[in-house]
Design an enzyme around this catalytic site. Structure first.
Site, mmCIF file in Angstrom:
data_model
loop_
_atom_site.group_PDB
_atom_site.id
_atom_site.type_symbol
_atom_site.label_atom_id
_atom_site.label_comp_id
_atom_site.label_asym_id
_atom_site.label_seq_id
_atom_site.Cartn_x
_atom_site.Cartn_y
_atom_site.Cartn_z
ATOM 1 N N HIS A 16 -9.941 -2.168 11.636
ATOM 2 C CA HIS A 16 -9.442 -2.811 11.112
ATOM 3 C C HIS A 16 -9.378 -4.066 12.082
ATOM 4 C CE1 HIS A 16 -4.714 -2.706 9.385
ATOM 5 N NE2 HIS A 16 -5.857 -4.203 8.483
ATOM 6 N N ASP B 165 -8.507 -9.541 9.782
ATOM 7 C CA ASP B 165 -8.830 -8.596 8.483
ATOM 8 C C ASP B 165 -9.614 -6.912 9.668
ATOM 9 O OD1 ASP B 165 -6.010 -6.662 7.749
ATOM 10 O OD2 ASP B 165 -8.312 -6.103 6.016
ATOM 11 N N THR C 34 -4.458 -12.336 11.102
ATOM 12 C CA THR C 34 -4.669 -13.164 10.885
ATOM 13 C C THR C 34 -4.091 -14.272 11.361
ATOM 14 O OG1 THR C 34 -4.323 -12.674 8.882
ATOM 15 C CG2 THR C 34 -4.386 -14.816 8.307
ATOM 16 N N ASN C 35 -2.469 -14.575 12.308
ATOM 17 C CA ASN C 35 -2.367 -15.483 12.426
ATOM 18 C C ASN C 35 -2.868 -15.737 14.150
ATOM 19 O OD1 ASN C 35 0.642 -16.855 12.369
ATOM 20 N ND2 ASN C 35 0.472 -15.024 11.366
ATOM 21 N N ASN D 274 6.250 -8.616 2.199
ATOM 22 C CA ASN D 274 5.307 -8.546 2.121
ATOM 23 C C ASN D 274 3.914 -9.250 0.761
ATOM 24 O OD1 ASN D 274 2.228 -7.066 2.783
ATOM 25 N ND2 ASN D 274 2.738 -5.095 1.482
ATOM 26 N N GLY E 264 0.494 -19.682 18.722
ATOM 27 C CA GLY E 264 -0.706 -19.955 19.509
ATOM 28 C C GLY E 264 -1.147 -20.106 21.157
ATOM 29 N N ASP E 265 0.251 -19.548 21.639
ATOM 30 C CA ASP E 265 0.187 -19.322 22.682
ATOM 31 C C ASP E 265 -0.451 -18.064 23.474
ATOM 32 O OD1 ASP E 265 1.712 -21.423 23.975
ATOM 33 O OD2 ASP E 265 3.232 -21.239 22.633
ATOM 34 N N ASN E 266 -1.073 -17.300 22.019
ATOM 35 C CA ASN E 266 -1.369 -15.945 22.333
ATOM 36 C C ASN E 266 -3.059 -16.314 23.706
ATOM 37 O OD1 ASN E 266 0.668 -14.280 21.788
ATOM 38 N ND2 ASN E 266 -0.017 -14.142 19.710
ATOM 39 N N ARG F 69 0.719 -0.965 -0.343
ATOM 40 C CA ARG F 69 0.009 0.151 0.383
ATOM 41 C C ARG F 69 0.974 1.482 -0.132
ATOM 42 N NH1 ARG F 69 -1.727 1.071 4.141
ATOM 43 N NH2 ARG F 69 -1.232 -0.463 5.683
ATOM 44 N N TYR G 14 -1.555 -3.483 -7.494
ATOM 45 C CA TYR G 14 -1.401 -4.179 -5.942
ATOM 46 C C TYR G 14 -2.283 -4.312 -4.815
ATOM 47 C CZ TYR G 14 0.835 -6.615 -2.261
ATOM 48 O OH TYR G 14 1.121 -7.871 -0.588
ATOM 49 N N SER H 246 -0.962 -3.310 10.156
ATOM 50 C CA SER H 246 -1.121 -4.447 9.329
ATOM 51 C C SER H 246 -0.051 -4.941 9.840
ATOM 52 C CB SER H 246 -0.732 -3.468 7.933
ATOM 53 O OG SER H 246 -1.842 -2.773 7.044
ATOM 54 N N ALA H 247 0.576 -6.075 9.719
ATOM 55 C CA ALA H 247 1.521 -7.642 9.208
ATOM 56 C C ALA H 247 1.710 -7.363 10.842
ATOM 57 C CB ALA H 247 2.112 -7.297 8.436
ATOM 58 N N CYS H 248 0.522 -7.105 11.855
ATOM 59 C CA CYS H 248 1.337 -7.481 13.409
ATOM 60 C C CYS H 248 0.690 -8.173 13.586
ATOM 61 C CB CYS H 248 0.439 -6.030 14.393
ATOM 62 S SG CYS H 248 1.930 -4.662 13.803
ATOM 63 N N GLY H 249 -0.267 -9.828 12.998
ATOM 64 C CA GLY H 249 -0.480 -10.655 13.431
ATOM 65 C C GLY H 249 -2.167 -11.072 13.909
HETATM 66 P P1 GTP Z 1 -2.020 -7.752 7.535
HETATM 67 O O1 GTP Z 1 -2.670 -8.413 6.768
HETATM 68 O O2 GTP Z 1 -1.103 -6.590 7.212
HETATM 69 O O3 GTP Z 1 -2.892 -7.136 7.914
HETATM 70 O O4 GTP Z 1 -1.566 -8.100 8.162
HETATM 71 P P2 GTP Z 1 -1.114 -9.505 10.161
HETATM 72 O O5 GTP Z 1 -2.152 -8.234 11.266
HETATM 73 O O6 GTP Z 1 -3.227 -9.956 9.626
HETATM 74 O O7 GTP Z 1 -0.534 -9.885 10.226
HETATM 75 P P3 GTP Z 1 0.298 -11.435 10.848
HETATM 76 O O8 GTP Z 1 -1.119 -12.423 10.995
HETATM 77 O O9 GTP Z 1 -0.174 -12.079 9.101
HETATM 78 O O10 GTP Z 1 0.967 -11.397 10.711
HETATM 79 C C1 GTP Z 1 1.996 -10.845 10.518
HETATM 80 C C2 GTP Z 1 3.783 -11.226 10.986
HETATM 81 O O11 GTP Z 1 3.512 -11.042 12.247
HETATM 82 C C3 GTP Z 1 4.442 -12.615 10.328
HETATM 83 O O12 GTP Z 1 5.522 -12.824 10.068
HETATM 84 C C4 GTP Z 1 3.787 -13.116 11.307
HETATM 85 O O13 GTP Z 1 4.506 -14.343 11.655
HETATM 86 C C5 GTP Z 1 4.213 -12.584 12.839
HETATM 87 N N1 GTP Z 1 3.655 -12.771 14.171
HETATM 88 C C6 GTP Z 1 2.367 -12.753 13.831
HETATM 89 N N2 GTP Z 1 1.800 -12.989 15.030
HETATM 90 C C7 GTP Z 1 2.660 -13.519 16.137
HETATM 91 C C8 GTP Z 1 3.154 -13.556 17.410
HETATM 92 O O14 GTP Z 1 2.133 -13.945 18.157
HETATM 93 N N3 GTP Z 1 4.615 -13.245 18.152
HETATM 94 C C9 GTP Z 1 5.483 -12.972 17.321
HETATM 95 N N4 GTP Z 1 6.541 -13.020 16.990
HETATM 96 N N5 GTP Z 1 5.105 -12.896 15.493
HETATM 97 C C10 GTP Z 1 3.953 -12.954 15.227
HETATM 98 C C1 SPV Z 2 -2.652 -4.348 5.322
HETATM 99 O O1 SPV Z 2 -1.774 -3.659 5.261
HETATM 100 O O2 SPV Z 2 -3.370 -3.582 6.512
HETATM 101 C C2 SPV Z 2 -3.368 -5.442 4.888
HETATM 102 C C3 SPV Z 2 -2.672 -5.931 3.313
HETATM 103 O O3 SPV Z 2 -4.444 -5.839 4.635
HETATM 104 S S1 SPV Z 2 -3.785 -4.176 2.240
HETATM 105 O O4 SPV Z 2 -4.659 -5.120 1.750
HETATM 106 O O5 SPV Z 2 -2.669 -4.635 0.719
HETATM 107 O O6 SPV Z 2 -3.887 -3.057 2.510
HETATM 108 MN MN MN Z 3 -4.829 -5.254 7.069
#
Ligand code: GTP
Ligand code: SPV
Ligand code: MN
Length: 598
Positions: free
Chosen positions: A231, A282, A258-259, A379, A506-508, A74, A202, A253-256
């Site tokens: 979000h 999301d 989906t996990n 990304n 998982g331990d979260n 983005r 993208y 974003s990318a802070c966990g």
């Molecule tokens: P967007 O799709 O961008 O909104 O991201 P998201 O918030 O869904 O993040 P996602 O779950 O994809 O995790 C992003 C990154 O964080 C990955 O590289 C994961 O491996 C890492 N991550 C997720 N959960 C944890 C956690 O509990 N601990 C650590 N250390 N890393 C984590």
């Molecule tokens: C984010 O960045 O929070 C995403 C990926 O979920 S995107 O759809 O590119 O915004």
């Molecule tokens: Mn997102």
């Protein structure tokens, strides 16, 4: 060109006519959502090289796509909110005058689809026909966008018949044009229910149902209509007695998200019969239910997830979701067996491979401290169907959504933020969300790893003034008779060597259980300057390797001087947002400062 259109809606037809006159496509194709048409588009994309068909035995229905090298995330600096008054977009958003913006972009769109097809995608965010659904039409010249929208949203002519003759839909126009980054624009006209995107191919820049509509435009609509677009992931924890409690969590974003949304409970819990179900990963649309609780729906129909780091250990549910019907973007192509790979998938990088740029890739040259040697872009993403997710909640398609017990905020903070704390009220919880900060990630272009304030994980996604957004949160609290409790978590605290203190993933669940116990009044807590903190003994660490009671104590420590310097950061940030920051939040801030200096 609009002969045989599948709708008679004048607002739809006139608009498409106008956009087609501007972009001059060779033809117009309506996307009906059928498997036959989808398959034809896949074949066409493979014939032109836009997509690569992967091994259909190992990865049935899976494809690989590479975006342009300059177009991998983005672009927040190219994202605009075009309200007629600048102050309505606020100081945090980029603003452009709507007329000036249209003039500038009209030049870029002019004839941009010459010799190309314009695809018309009628889609729904939410279950078609449900009271909470909202409809959109995206016009695009990209088959990749069409195929992603077919996974991420509910596409089909039932959207058009449900819309009938109404003008109430979101108009989205996307053209790849030259993929020129200097003329890349992602612009929103919230007063006109319109989104224009140009010069990108993208994800969040071009799948207009996602961030552009379901967050930026929807947040604007939610404020007017007394609901919230956030979000947030949505998950359910099923107890051994069969009862399920739901939480929402907002992480940047990318802070966990989906996990967490797909987590597999540690054995300690699964043996007792606990299960976790994913409703969304999301975006959440939240409304007050007739029972006085807050209810959440996931308006999406798939996952656009981060690939790197996804593996059999961290997130097996996500991995299994991607084993069929998935589009991979910017990952490594294993050309020997025609599959895909990314950093953190397993310890066997392919010997013969093409990297995300489309160049031959030698994994022996990979250096984890040099991102330019990565095979997959940090990304890189998968687009996968929700219904392929092994832990998808049975409530995923329930138009009513699910009742929310807790809202959880969180970010990446190496220091400062403890593993978990609880706010003391809705107002204090909104304050906790407003002062969130997180280290930046590869999900947006720009520097990675710098702390920035990201209120409610919505900094890039609020379609109006941030101060008004805070006021909306406070106002919603007054409209929810039985509101969720609000918490803050941080999975990313590090020790002096920079290693994560908490195992995460998982331990979260162990932290989630404290949160849910607090909602039920079952767990005790210690009142501190920042809010309620668990007693270390109340975070279950049974079966956890390498985590002791001391580790948990350390994870829960509050460093007053670090917090006081954060308070200064918040003051500066509130000032930057401007004079619409509600006075209640300033009261919360000075009360926090007072408690920290006491
Ligand atoms: P967007 O799709 O961008 O909104 O991201 P998201 O918030 O869904 O993040 P996602 O779950 O994809 O995790 C992003 C990154 O964080 C990955 O590289 C994961 O491996 C890492 N991550 C997720 N959960 C944890 C956690 O509990 N601990 C650590 N250390 N890393 C984590
Ligand atoms: C984010 O960045 O929070 C995403 C990926 O979920 S995107 O759809 O590119 O915004
Ligand atoms: Mn997102």
């Amino acid at each position: 060109m609009l002969k045989n259109a599948p709708t008679e809606n004048k607002y739809v037809l006139d608009w498409i006519e106008e956009m087609a006159a501007l972009c001059s496509p060779e033809s117009i194709v309506w996307i009906d959502g059928s498997e036959a048409q989808t398959e034809q588009l896949r074949a066409e994309a493979c014939a032109t090289g836009e997509m690569i068909k992967l091994d259909q035995e190992k990865l049935p229905g899976c494809y690989l796509h590479r975006t342009a090298v300059n177009d991998v995330a983005r672009v927040e600096d190219r994202t605009f909110i075009c309200t007629s008054k600048k102050e309505d977009a606020g100081n945090i958003n980029n603003w452009m005058d709507p007329e000036e913006c249209k003039q500038r972009l009209t030049k870029l769109y002019r004839n941009s689809m010459r010799d190309k097809t314009m695809y018309v995608i009628p889609y729904s965010m939410g279950i078609v026909g449900s009271p909470f659904a909202k409809y959109g039409i995206e016009l695009t010249d990209s088959i990749y966008v069409v195929l992603n929208m077919l996974i991420m949203t509910r596409v089909g002519f039932d959207v058009l018949s449900t819309l009938g003759g109404s003008p109430d839909y979101i108009k989205g126009l996307h053209a790849r044009a030259e993929l020129d980054e200097k003329n890349r624009y992602i612009v929103h006209f919230p007063e006109e229910n319109t989104i224009w995107s140009i010069n990108s191919g993208y994800g969040g820049n071009v799948l207009l149902g996602k961030k552009c509509f379901a967050l930026r435009i929807a947040s604007y609509l939610g404020r007017k209509e007394n609901w919230m677009a956030e979000h947030m992931l949505i998950l359910g924890v099923e107890y051994p007695n069969g009862e399920t409690k739901y939480v929402c969590a907002a992480f940047p974003s990318a802070c966990g998200k989906t996990n967490l949304a797909m987590l597999i409970p540690p054995e300690y819990y699964s043996k007792k019969g606990y299960k976790v179900h994913c409703v969304g990963d999301d975006i959440a649309w939240l409304r007050v239910g007739e029972d006085g609780r807050l209810w959440a729906v996931n308006p999406e129909n798939g996952f656009f997830g981060v690939a790197p780091g996804t593996n059999e250990k961290t997130n097996p549910n996500a991995l299994h979701t991607t084993l069929k019907d998935t589009i991979f973007t910017n990952v490594v192509h294993n050309t020997k067996d025609n599959t895909v790979w990314w950093e953190g998938l397993d310890k066997n990088p392919p010997e013969v491979a093409i990297d995300w740029r489309g160049n031959p890739w030698d994994h022996r040259k990979y250096d984890k401290n040099d991102k330019s040697t990565c095979g997959a872009h940090p990304n890189s993403r998968f687009t996968a169907k929700a219904t392929n997710c092994p832990c998808l909640s049975s409530e995923f398609s329930n138009p009513r959504g699910v009742p929310i017990s807790a809202i959880i905020f969180g970010g990446r903070r190496a220091k400062t933020a403890p593993l978990v704390y609880q706010s003391t009220s809705w107002q204090n919880g909104a304050f906790v969300g407003s002062i969130m900060a997180s280290e930046t990630t590869a999900a947006a272009t720009g520097e990675v790893g710098v702390v920035r304030r990201d209120p409610m994980a919505m900094r890039p996604f609020v379609g109006y003034d941030m101060g008004d957004y805070f006021a909306h949160w406070l106002n919603m609290g007054k409209l929810i008779p039985n509101p969720p409790k609000i918490f803050h978590v941080n999975w990313f605290r590090t020790d002096d060597n920079g290693s994560f203190l908490w195992p995460g993933f998982g331990d979260n669940m162990r932290v989630l259980m404290w949160i849910l116990d607090r909602c039920e009044g079952k767990a005790d807590a210690r009142e501190t300057a920042i809010g309620f903190i668990p007693y270390a003994t109340d975070i279950c660490i049974e079966g956890l390797d390498g985590v002791t009671l001391d580790t948990v104590e350390e994870l829960l420590e509050i460093d007053r001087s670090a917090w006081l310097s954060d308070v200064e950061g918040v003051k500066a940030f509130y000032k930057q947002i401007g004079d619409r920051v509600p006075s209640e939040l300033y009261s919360e801030l000075s009360a926090l400062e007072g408690r920290l200096t006491k």
